[in-house]
Design an enzyme around this catalytic site. Structure first.
Site, short mmCIF file in Angstrom:
data_model
loop_
_atom_site.label_atom_id
_atom_site.label_comp_id
_atom_site.label_asym_id
_atom_site.label_seq_id
_atom_site.Cartn_x
_atom_site.Cartn_y
_atom_site.Cartn_z
N LYS A 169 1.23 4.24 -2.91
CA LYS A 169 0.92 5.64 -2.63
C LYS A 169 2.16 6.52 -2.78
O LYS A 169 2.06 7.69 -3.18
CB LYS A 169 0.33 5.77 -1.23
CG LYS A 169 -1.11 5.27 -1.11
CD LYS A 169 -2.07 6.12 -1.92
CE LYS A 169 -3.52 5.78 -1.61
NZ LYS A 169 -4.48 6.63 -2.37
N TYR A 226 0.83 -1.21 0.00
CA TYR A 226 0.00 0.00 0.00
C TYR A 226 0.86 1.25 0.00
O TYR A 226 0.67 2.16 -0.83
CB TYR A 226 -0.92 -0.01 1.22
CG TYR A 226 -1.68 1.28 1.42
CD1 TYR A 226 -2.75 1.61 0.60
CD2 TYR A 226 -1.32 2.17 2.44
CE1 TYR A 226 -3.44 2.80 0.78
CE2 TYR A 226 -2.01 3.36 2.62
CZ TYR A 226 -3.07 3.67 1.79
OH TYR A 226 -3.75 4.85 1.96
#
Length: 236
Positions: free
Chosen positions: A158, A154
């Site tokens: 990002k 994740y």
């Protein structure tokens, strides 16, 4: 005179953050183009906004498909003749320890978070460049600055969004376009409260707070700001 006009394309507009962004924009007089996978909740949300008749719904589009992004932007231009802003809230979240952080999870996170943003921004830039103005706002994550345990896929995806924003901002300065990102902490949503029942949400950030920051970056007041990575972390 309206504080904002638009049209502004808000992706994931039927979700927690997307709804907050759409509401904040409409309250300022902007025309909202809401995009989401499912049409019924999207249309109900837009119908409840101030100035409901001026808004537009787009559904059944996969932002991981560049052709779908191009169709979405073309639909905005066909109705309004211009696109003034974009707030890209579509994305995904997953946690896994290193032993389970397999390539499929990385692929899923990069597809949901980075590829969707790159595709959408690419289509929007093509529409905005001839006008010499426009503002793009991505949703990064505070975890992209320093990844917590269990968030490798994740946080990496990002972090890719942040590097994309920085590069686009530099490249698009001569064209008069601005590109910025918001870095929320943990959002105070019903889903997060259910997933973390032992946590204290008092330090989390409300979707409305992130929406206010998005409106600022879209506004004339932020006309000198591009390439910014703005944390919005509440009291966490």
């Amino acid at each position: 005179m309206a504080e904002m006009e638009g049209p502004v394309l808000v992706t994931g507009a039927a979700g927690n953050l997307g709804r907050a962004v759409a509401a904040a924009l409409a309250a300022r007089g902007a025309t909202v183009v809401g995009l989401d996978r499912v049409s019924a909740p999207l249309e109900a949300m837009l119908a409840a906004l101030p100035g409901a008749g001026r808004h537009m719904a787009l559904s059944d589009l996969d932002l991981a498909d560049p052709a779908a992004c191009a169709r979405a932007v073309a639909a905005v231009l066909a109705r309004f003749g211009r696109l003034e802003g974009v707030v890209q809230t579509v994305g995904g979240f997953a946690m896994a320890p290193i032993a389970e952080d397999a390539p499929p999870l990385f692929e899923a996170m990069f597809r949901l978070n980075l590829l969707t943003t790159a595709n959408l921004f690419g289509a929007a830039v093509a529409a905005m460049r001839p006008a010499g103005r426009g503002s793009l706002v991505a949703i990064g994550a505070f975890a992209a600055l320093r990844a917590p345990a269990g968030m490798a896929a994740y946080a990496a995806s990002k972090a890719g969004v942040l590097r994309l924003v920085e590069a686009y901002a530099e490249e698009l300065k001569p064209a008069g376009l601005r590109v910025n990102a918001l870095l929320p902490g943990t959002l105070d949503t019903p889903q997060n409260r259910a997933a973390m029942p032992e946590a204290d949400p008092a330090g989390w950030v409300a979707p409305a707070q992130v929406a206010e920051a998005a409106c600022f970056l879209l506004s004339r007041a932020a006309s000198g700001i591009t390439g910014a990575l703005l944390p919005v972390t509440g009291r966490g």
